[in-house]
Design a protein around this motif. Structure first.
Motif, PDB file in Angstrom:
ATOM      1  N   LYS A   1      39.033  45.239  51.267  1.00  0.00           N
ATOM      2  CA  LYS A   1      39.879  44.280  51.573  1.00  0.00           C
ATOM      3  C   LYS A   1      40.369  43.374  50.409  1.00  0.00           C
ATOM      4  O   LYS A   1      39.796  43.203  49.398  1.00  0.00           O
ATOM      5  N   LYS A   2      41.755  43.215  50.632  1.00  0.00           N
ATOM      6  CA  LYS A   2      42.134  42.108  49.396  1.00  0.00           C
ATOM      7  C   LYS A   2      41.969  40.697  49.602  1.00  0.00           C
ATOM      8  O   LYS A   2      41.532  40.437  50.986  1.00  0.00           O
TER       9      LYS A   2
ATOM     10  N   HIS B   1      44.026  38.195  50.535  1.00  0.00           N
ATOM     11  CA  HIS B   1      44.579  37.721  51.296  1.00  0.00           C
ATOM     12  C   HIS B   1      44.200  38.175  52.962  1.00  0.00           C
ATOM     13  O   HIS B   1      44.445  37.462  53.690  1.00  0.00           O
ATOM     14  N   ASP B   2      43.635  39.498  53.003  1.00  0.00           N
ATOM     15  CA  ASP B   2      43.248  40.064  54.281  1.00  0.00           C
ATOM     16  C   ASP B   2      41.813  39.117  54.524  1.00  0.00           C
ATOM     17  O   ASP B   2      41.823  38.708  55.633  1.00  0.00           O
TER      18      ASP B   2
END
Length: 160
Positions: free
Chosen positions: A134-135, A137-138
């Motif tokens: 996941k990044k 922001h995720d």
């Protein structure tokens, strides 16, 4: 004809769990894999010792290996005690290994262990996930959603 796989795994006793993995990765598929262990490793796991927090799995030469998992030495073991952080072979079907290898090589996925447990027959099993990282922001969206669910439950409990 092969027996159909159950939708959920038969977990009798969970030994180690990687709770951080569900936050850091979006889980695509989950597999149940056996682990090739020595006798003292099994005894350590039965006592509830072991960690898979920083571990991962990789496909090497048509085999899947669990890397960097920690199973501490058995306290009553003798000079033939095991090495705590040795790579451990995971037991999967060839079809599953080919599928995992293709996903890791082509799509940039990661093999993340979710938990080690003993099933109903007393065998040590590993729940292995095919996941994508996941990044930032995720992760923030996950935190926001989790907080909203908690607040929603609190509101329903107070008003209901």
């Amino acid at each position: 004809m092969s027996r159909p796989k159950p939708s959920t795994f038969d977990k009798k006793k969970t030994v180690a769990e990687n709770r951080r993995a569900r936050f850091d990765y979006s889980i695509e598929d989950v597999y149940e894999a056996g682990i090739a262990l020595t006798g003292t490793e099994v005894k350590s796991l039965r006592f509830g010792e072991g960690s898979i927090a920083e571990s991962y799995a990789e496909v090497r030469d048509g085999e899947v290996w669990l890397i960097n998992s920690n199973v501490p030495e058995f306290s009553h073991g003798n000079r033939f005690n095991h090495e705590p952080k040795r790579p451990r072979k995971l037991l999967l079907h060839d079809r599953e290994i080919r599928k995992l290898h293709g996903a890791v090589a082509r799509q940039g996925m990661t093999l993340v262990p979710l938990s080690i447990y003993f099933n109903g027959r007393g065998r040590a099993k590993l729940e292995l996930a095919l996941a994508k990282g996941k990044k930032a922001h995720d992760k923030r969206a996950t935190i926001k959603e989790r907080d909203w669910q908690r607040d929603k439950q609190r509101l329903l409990r107070d008003r209901g």
